[in-house]
Design a protein around this motif. Structure first.
Motif, PDB file in Angstrom:
ATOM      1  N   LEU A 111      32.298 102.788 -10.775  1.00  0.00           N
ATOM      2  CA  LEU A 111      33.254 102.423 -11.812  1.00  0.00           C
ATOM      3  C   LEU A 111      34.664 102.865 -11.427  1.00  0.00           C
ATOM      4  O   LEU A 111      35.624 102.106 -11.571  1.00  0.00           O
ATOM      5  CB  LEU A 111      32.844 103.024 -13.158  1.00  0.00           C
ATOM      6  CG  LEU A 111      33.707 102.654 -14.359  1.00  0.00           C
ATOM      7  CD1 LEU A 111      33.745 101.151 -14.577  1.00  0.00           C
ATOM      8  CD2 LEU A 111      33.190 103.368 -15.608  1.00  0.00           C
ATOM      9  N   GLN A 112      34.782 104.078 -10.932  1.00  0.00           N
ATOM     10  CA  GLN A 112      36.094 104.577 -10.501  1.00  0.00           C
ATOM     11  C   GLN A 112      36.662 103.721  -9.379  1.00  0.00           C
ATOM     12  O   GLN A 112      37.850 103.384  -9.388  1.00  0.00           O
ATOM     13  CB  GLN A 112      35.988 106.042 -10.071  1.00  0.00           C
ATOM     14  CG  GLN A 112      35.743 106.986 -11.217  1.00  0.00           C
ATOM     15  CD  GLN A 112      35.386 108.399 -10.771  1.00  0.00           C
ATOM     16  OE1 GLN A 112      35.052 108.644  -9.617  1.00  0.00           O
ATOM     17  NE2 GLN A 112      35.430 109.335 -11.717  1.00  0.00           N
ATOM     18  N   THR A 113      35.834 103.348  -8.435  1.00  0.00           N
ATOM     19  CA  THR A 113      36.270 102.488  -7.327  1.00  0.00           C
ATOM     20  C   THR A 113      36.754 101.144  -7.848  1.00  0.00           C
ATOM     21  O   THR A 113      37.816 100.656  -7.451  1.00  0.00           O
ATOM     22  CB  THR A 113      35.124 102.280  -6.314  1.00  0.00           C
ATOM     23  OG1 THR A 113      34.725 103.549  -5.808  1.00  0.00           O
ATOM     24  CG2 THR A 113      35.540 101.378  -5.179  1.00  0.00           C
ATOM     25  N   GLU A 114      35.978 100.538  -8.738  1.00  0.00           N
ATOM     26  CA  GLU A 114      36.344  99.224  -9.289  1.00  0.00           C
ATOM     27  C   GLU A 114      37.600  99.306 -10.146  1.00  0.00           C
ATOM     28  O   GLU A 114      38.454  98.419 -10.092  1.00  0.00           O
ATOM     29  CB  GLU A 114      35.186  98.643 -10.104  1.00  0.00           C
ATOM     30  CG  GLU A 114      33.976  98.282  -9.288  1.00  0.00           C
ATOM     31  CD  GLU A 114      34.208  97.186  -8.261  1.00  0.00           C
ATOM     32  OE1 GLU A 114      35.107  96.333  -8.449  1.00  0.00           O
ATOM     33  OE2 GLU A 114      33.469  97.163  -7.257  1.00  0.00           O
ATOM     34  N   GLN A 115      37.732 100.365 -10.933  1.00  0.00           N
ATOM     35  CA  GLN A 115      38.925 100.518 -11.774  1.00  0.00           C
ATOM     36  C   GLN A 115      40.168 100.721 -10.914  1.00  0.00           C
ATOM     37  O   GLN A 115      41.238 100.200 -11.243  1.00  0.00           O
ATOM     38  CB  GLN A 115      38.734 101.667 -12.755  1.00  0.00           C
ATOM     39  CG  GLN A 115      37.757 101.328 -13.856  1.00  0.00           C
ATOM     40  CD  GLN A 115      37.400 102.505 -14.739  1.00  0.00           C
ATOM     41  OE1 GLN A 115      37.425 103.659 -14.307  1.00  0.00           O
ATOM     42  NE2 GLN A 115      37.054 102.230 -15.986  1.00  0.00           N
ATOM     43  N   LEU A 116      40.040 101.448  -9.831  1.00  0.00           N
ATOM     44  CA  LEU A 116      41.154 101.635  -8.912  1.00  0.00           C
ATOM     45  C   LEU A 116      41.556 100.305  -8.287  1.00  0.00           C
ATOM     46  O   LEU A 116      42.740  99.972  -8.218  1.00  0.00           O
ATOM     47  CB  LEU A 116      40.777 102.643  -7.820  1.00  0.00           C
ATOM     48  CG  LEU A 116      41.861 102.987  -6.804  1.00  0.00           C
ATOM     49  CD1 LEU A 116      43.083 103.603  -7.481  1.00  0.00           C
ATOM     50  CD2 LEU A 116      41.307 103.935  -5.746  1.00  0.00           C
ATOM     51  N   GLN A 117      40.579  99.539  -7.869  1.00  0.00           N
ATOM     52  CA  GLN A 117      40.858  98.222  -7.293  1.00  0.00           C
ATOM     53  C   GLN A 117      41.511  97.308  -8.325  1.00  0.00           C
ATOM     54  O   GLN A 117      42.447  96.584  -8.020  1.00  0.00           O
ATOM     55  CB  GLN A 117      39.571  97.584  -6.774  1.00  0.00           C
ATOM     56  CG  GLN A 117      39.803  96.238  -6.111  1.00  0.00           C
ATOM     57  CD  GLN A 117      38.520  95.636  -5.593  1.00  0.00           C
ATOM     58  OE1 GLN A 117      37.466  96.260  -5.582  1.00  0.00           O
ATOM     59  NE2 GLN A 117      38.586  94.395  -5.171  1.00  0.00           N
ATOM     60  N   LEU A 118      41.016  97.363  -9.543  1.00  0.00           N
ATOM     61  CA  LEU A 118      41.583  96.552 -10.620  1.00  0.00           C
ATOM     62  C   LEU A 118      43.032  96.939 -10.897  1.00  0.00           C
ATOM     63  O   LEU A 118      43.885  96.073 -11.090  1.00  0.00           O
ATOM     64  CB  LEU A 118      40.721  96.691 -11.874  1.00  0.00           C
ATOM     65  CG  LEU A 118      41.027  95.782 -13.049  1.00  0.00           C
ATOM     66  CD1 LEU A 118      40.932  94.319 -12.663  1.00  0.00           C
ATOM     67  CD2 LEU A 118      40.087  96.074 -14.204  1.00  0.00           C
ATOM     68  N   ALA A 119      43.311  98.231 -10.895  1.00  0.00           N
ATOM     69  CA  ALA A 119      44.671  98.710 -11.131  1.00  0.00           C
ATOM     70  C   ALA A 119      45.619  98.281 -10.025  1.00  0.00           C
ATOM     71  O   ALA A 119      46.811  98.071 -10.262  1.00  0.00           O
ATOM     72  CB  ALA A 119      44.686 100.233 -11.266  1.00  0.00           C
ATOM     73  N   GLN A 120      45.092  98.119  -8.820  1.00  0.00           N
ATOM     74  CA  GLN A 120      45.936  97.751  -7.676  1.00  0.00           C
ATOM     75  C   GLN A 120      46.083  96.242  -7.518  1.00  0.00           C
ATOM     76  O   GLN A 120      46.882  95.774  -6.734  1.00  0.00           O
ATOM     77  CB  GLN A 120      45.351  98.329  -6.380  1.00  0.00           C
ATOM     78  CG  GLN A 120      45.422  99.826  -6.346  1.00  0.00           C
ATOM     79  CD  GLN A 120      44.701 100.419  -5.150  1.00  0.00           C
ATOM     80  OE1 GLN A 120      43.962  99.750  -4.445  1.00  0.00           O
ATOM     81  NE2 GLN A 120      44.914 101.702  -4.919  1.00  0.00           N
ATOM     82  N   THR A 121      45.307  95.469  -8.300  1.00  0.00           N
ATOM     83  CA  THR A 121      45.391  94.024  -8.244  1.00  0.00           C
ATOM     84  C   THR A 121      46.651  93.571  -8.957  1.00  0.00           C
ATOM     85  O   THR A 121      46.884  93.936 -10.099  1.00  0.00           O
ATOM     86  CB  THR A 121      44.156  93.376  -8.913  1.00  0.00           C
ATOM     87  OG1 THR A 121      42.975  93.895  -8.296  1.00  0.00           O
ATOM     88  CG2 THR A 121      44.188  91.865  -8.794  1.00  0.00           C
ATOM     89  N   PRO A 122      47.491  92.749  -8.279  1.00  0.00           N
ATOM     90  CA  PRO A 122      48.700  92.250  -8.937  1.00  0.00           C
ATOM     91  C   PRO A 122      48.358  91.472 -10.207  1.00  0.00           C
ATOM     92  O   PRO A 122      47.327  90.822 -10.276  1.00  0.00           O
ATOM     93  CB  PRO A 122      49.318  91.316  -7.888  1.00  0.00           C
ATOM     94  CG  PRO A 122      48.672  91.674  -6.592  1.00  0.00           C
ATOM     95  CD  PRO A 122      47.341  92.265  -6.922  1.00  0.00           C
ATOM     96  N   THR A 123      49.239  91.538 -11.191  1.00  0.00           N
ATOM     97  CA  THR A 123      49.015  90.885 -12.487  1.00  0.00           C
ATOM     98  C   THR A 123      48.757  89.394 -12.320  1.00  0.00           C
ATOM     99  O   THR A 123      47.897  88.838 -12.991  1.00  0.00           O
ATOM    100  CB  THR A 123      50.226  91.098 -13.412  1.00  0.00           C
ATOM    101  OG1 THR A 123      50.484  92.515 -13.474  1.00  0.00           O
ATOM    102  CG2 THR A 123      49.966  90.573 -14.790  1.00  0.00           C
ATOM    103  N   SER A 124      49.464  88.727 -11.430  1.00  0.00           N
ATOM    104  CA  SER A 124      49.285  87.283 -11.241  1.00  0.00           C
ATOM    105  C   SER A 124      47.891  86.964 -10.739  1.00  0.00           C
ATOM    106  O   SER A 124      47.291  85.973 -11.117  1.00  0.00           O
ATOM    107  CB  SER A 124      50.329  86.726 -10.279  1.00  0.00           C
ATOM    108  OG  SER A 124      50.228  87.389  -9.025  1.00  0.00           O
TER     109      SER A 124
END
Length: 181
Positions: free
Chosen positions: A164-177
């Motif tokens: 979950l932490q890994t996925e949330q970090l990846q999600l946070a780093q994904t550009p909004t677009s």
């Protein structure tokens, strides 16, 4: 669960029944038990339901089925719906289904992966609370099994928290677009 796994593997490449069984055993043997008596009827049903098509027939060698199947748009839609579903089933089946889903996480969006992990984590925490509420028996071997069950659930929770932490970090780093696509 077998259908979910087969549809997922067919998304990667067209396969015949023999290769499907090989890949299922290689990658998912801890989650699913497979035999040819289940694979071939499933492939036939998936073909009848428009989820897979027969795309080629090969010469048979070493017992291999010559029919090669490919996933269709309908099959991809079915797979996607099953990936995001939260079936109400036994604890053991739910664990196996999650591991199969996790194997195909690369086909999902980060927020979908987070949602599935959070759902599984909630289920594990509820199961742990249930197990801890059970009074440990006086029987030595039953008590050992109960303790082991708690250890397994705790281990799965730790692993899920890491994922979950890994996925949330990846999600946070994904550009909004990219998130809006």
């Amino acid at each position: 669960m077998l259908k979910l796994a087969v549809l997922g593997l067919l998304q990667r490449e067209p396969l015949n029944g023999y290769r499907l069984k090989q890949q299922l055993e290689m990658f998912m043997s801890c989650s699913i038990c497979v035999n040819y008596g289940a694979i071939y009827p499933l492939l036939k049903r998936m073909e009848e339901q428009g989820e897979a098509i027969l795309c080629a027939e090969q010469g048979q060698e070493a017992g291999q089925c010559g029919k090669v199947y490919e996933i269709t748009f309908v099959g991809k839609k079915t797979w996607y719906q099953e990936m995001l579903a939260y079936p109400h089933e036994s604890w053991v089946n739910a664990r196996s289904r999650f591991l199969i889903k996790f194997f195909f996480f690369d086909h999902l969006l980060p927020e979908e992966r987070v949602q599935l992990i959070e759902h599984r984590l909630m289920s594990c925490r509820l199961r742990l609370a249930e197990k801890k509420a059970i009074e440990i028996t006086d029987d030595l071997y039953q008590a050992k099994v109960q303790r082991r069950a708690v250890e397994v659930i705790k281990s799965e929770i730790e692993w899920l928290v890491e994922q979950l932490q890994t996925e949330q970090l990846q999600l946070a780093q994904t550009p909004t677009s990219a998130k809006q696509l």
